[in-house]
Scaffold this motif. Structure first.
Motif, PDB file in Angstrom:
ATOM      1  N   VAL A  64       0.813  -1.215   0.000  1.00 15.09           N
ATOM      2  CA  VAL A  64       0.000   0.000   0.000  1.00 15.09           C
ATOM      3  C   VAL A  64       0.847   1.265   0.000  1.00 15.09           C
ATOM      4  CG1 VAL A  64      -1.729   1.284   1.316  1.00 15.09           C
ATOM      5  CG2 VAL A  64      -1.894  -1.187   1.137  1.00 15.09           C
ATOM      6  N   LEU A  65       1.894   1.310   0.811  1.00 14.61           N
ATOM      7  CA  LEU A  65       2.643   2.552   0.993  1.00 14.61           C
ATOM      8  C   LEU A  65       3.401   3.038  -0.244  1.00 14.61           C
ATOM      9  CD1 LEU A  65       3.934   2.206   4.649  1.00 14.61           C
ATOM     10  CD2 LEU A  65       2.070   3.608   3.775  1.00 14.61           C
ATOM     11  N   PRO A  66       4.141   2.209  -0.995  1.00 10.59           N
ATOM     12  CA  PRO A  66       4.852   2.756  -2.163  1.00 10.59           C
ATOM     13  C   PRO A  66       3.939   3.410  -3.205  1.00 10.59           C
ATOM     14  CG  PRO A  66       5.806   0.661  -1.554  1.00 10.59           C
ATOM     15  CD  PRO A  66       4.579   0.834  -0.713  1.00 10.59           C
ATOM     16  N   PRO A  67       2.824   2.784  -3.610  1.00 11.97           N
ATOM     17  CA  PRO A  67       1.956   3.506  -4.553  1.00 11.97           C
ATOM     18  C   PRO A  67       1.353   4.768  -3.938  1.00 11.97           C
ATOM     19  CG  PRO A  67       1.370   1.189  -4.492  1.00 11.97           C
ATOM     20  CD  PRO A  67       2.360   1.417  -3.418  1.00 11.97           C
ATOM     21  N   PHE A  68       1.006   4.715  -2.652  1.00  9.17           N
ATOM     22  CA  PHE A  68       0.435   5.892  -2.006  1.00  9.17           C
ATOM     23  C   PHE A  68       1.448   7.035  -2.005  1.00  9.17           C
ATOM     24  CE2 PHE A  68      -0.274   8.477   1.793  1.00  9.17           C
ATOM     25  CZ  PHE A  68      -1.575   8.895   1.557  1.00  9.17           C
ATOM     26  N   ILE A  69       2.688   6.743  -1.674  1.00  9.03           N
ATOM     27  CA  ILE A  69       3.724   7.781  -1.661  1.00  9.03           C
ATOM     28  C   ILE A  69       3.959   8.314  -3.066  1.00  9.03           C
ATOM     29  CG2 ILE A  69       6.188   8.171  -1.244  1.00  9.03           C
ATOM     30  CD1 ILE A  69       5.915   6.198   1.123  1.00  9.03           C
ATOM     31  N   GLY A  70       3.989   7.410  -4.052  1.00  8.30           N
ATOM     32  CA  GLY A  70       4.177   7.840  -5.442  1.00  8.30           C
ATOM     33  C   GLY A  70       3.053   8.734  -5.924  1.00  8.30           C
ATOM     34  N   TYR A  71       1.800   8.353  -5.664  1.00 11.96           N
ATOM     35  CA  TYR A  71       0.666   9.172  -6.073  1.00 11.96           C
ATOM     36  C   TYR A  71       0.649  10.505  -5.328  1.00 11.96           C
ATOM     37  CZ  TYR A  71      -1.222   5.145  -8.536  1.00 11.96           C
ATOM     38  OH  TYR A  71      -1.405   4.095  -9.378  1.00 11.96           O
ATOM     39  N   TYR A  72       1.046  10.495  -4.065  1.00  8.22           N
ATOM     40  CA  TYR A  72       1.087  11.733  -3.298  1.00  8.22           C
ATOM     41  C   TYR A  72       2.128  12.691  -3.898  1.00  8.22           C
ATOM     42  CZ  TYR A  72       1.665  15.032   0.490  1.00  8.22           C
ATOM     43  OH  TYR A  72       1.755  16.188   1.221  1.00  8.22           O
ATOM     44  N   MET A  73       3.297  12.161  -4.224  1.00  8.13           N
ATOM     45  CA  MET A  73       4.342  13.010  -4.817  1.00  8.13           C
ATOM     46  C   MET A  73       3.901  13.541  -6.178  1.00  8.13           C
ATOM     47  SD  MET A  73       7.725  10.869  -3.679  1.00  8.13           S
ATOM     48  CE  MET A  73       8.850  11.907  -4.584  1.00  8.13           C
ATOM     49  N   LEU A  74       3.265  12.695  -6.988  1.00  9.67           N
ATOM     50  CA  LEU A  74       2.777  13.130  -8.296  1.00  9.67           C
ATOM     51  C   LEU A  74       1.717  14.222  -8.143  1.00  9.67           C
ATOM     52  CD1 LEU A  74       2.766  12.642 -11.384  1.00  9.67           C
ATOM     53  CD2 LEU A  74       0.909  11.022 -10.971  1.00  9.67           C
ATOM     54  N   MET A  75       0.792  14.044  -7.224  1.00 12.96           N
ATOM     55  CA  MET A  75      -0.264  15.038  -7.017  1.00 12.96           C
ATOM     56  C   MET A  75       0.316  16.339  -6.468  1.00 12.96           C
ATOM     57  SD  MET A  75      -3.404  15.109  -7.612  1.00 12.96           S
ATOM     58  CE  MET A  75      -4.707  16.261  -7.378  1.00 12.96           C
ATOM     59  N   ASN A  76       1.291  16.236  -5.584  1.00 10.92           N
ATOM     60  CA  ASN A  76       1.941  17.430  -5.043  1.00 10.92           C
ATOM     61  C   ASN A  76       2.657  18.202  -6.156  1.00 10.92           C
ATOM     62  OD1 ASN A  76       2.686  19.230  -3.088  1.00 10.92           O
ATOM     63  ND2 ASN A  76       4.492  18.060  -2.455  1.00 10.92           N
ATOM     64  N   TRP A  77       3.369  17.470  -7.029  1.00 11.25           N
ATOM     65  CA  TRP A  77       4.046  18.119  -8.158  1.00 11.25           C
ATOM     66  C   TRP A  77       3.032  18.783  -9.086  1.00 11.25           C
ATOM     67  CZ3 TRP A  77       3.391  17.061 -13.346  1.00 11.25           C
ATOM     68  CH2 TRP A  77       4.222  17.755 -14.205  1.00 11.25           C
ATOM     69  N   ALA A  78       1.921  18.081  -9.371  1.00  8.84           N
ATOM     70  CA  ALA A  78       0.913  18.633 -10.274  1.00  8.84           C
ATOM     71  C   ALA A  78       0.276  19.888  -9.683  1.00  8.84           C
ATOM     72  CB  ALA A  78      -0.151  17.575 -10.565  1.00  8.84           C
ATOM     73  N   ASN A  79       0.002  19.893  -8.384  1.00  4.79           N
ATOM     74  CA  ASN A  79      -0.565  21.092  -7.747  1.00  4.79           C
ATOM     75  C   ASN A  79       0.416  22.251  -7.783  1.00  4.79           C
ATOM     76  OD1 ASN A  79      -3.127  20.189  -7.107  1.00  4.79           O
ATOM     77  ND2 ASN A  79      -2.470  19.310  -5.168  1.00  4.79           N
TER      78      ASN A  79
END
Length: 100
Positions: A64-79
């Motif tokens: 669970v954690l690696p995809p969650f961290i990856g999606y969080y970083m991607l969303m943070n970059w996009a914002n």
């Protein structure tokens, strides 16, 4: 005693109302019971819940954690990128691209 007398221990009278068939008692069936004041239905529940929760979390964390961290970083970059592109500096930097 005939069939109209109802279920009982009399041989030949086997059908009674629902749940009370009325046949002869079975032999060799042992029934055990525990008094209500001797039971502890929630014994060890909190202890088991803590350790079972930790065991299940530990087993699922690497899924669970690696995809969650990856999606969080991607969303943070996009914002951050969106805020930059809609800021005065971003519009000034990419103004010539929008005019074409």
């Amino acid at each position: 005693m005939g069939a109209s007398s109802g279920p009982g221990k009399t041989p030949g009278v086997y059908l009674g109302w629902w749940g009370n068939i009325g046949s002869l008692p079975q032999k060799g069936v042992t029934t055990y019971a525990l008094s209500a004041n001797r039971q502890s239905p929630l014994a060890g529940t909190a202890h088991a819940a803590i350790f079972n929760t930790w065991r299940r979390f530990r087993g699922a964390a690497l899924y669970v954690l690696p995809p969650f961290i990856g999606y969080y970083m991607l969303m943070n970059w996009a914002n951050d990128r969106n805020h930059f592109l809609n800021s005065k500096e971003g519009r000034a930097l990419y103004a010539e691209d929008a005019e074409e």
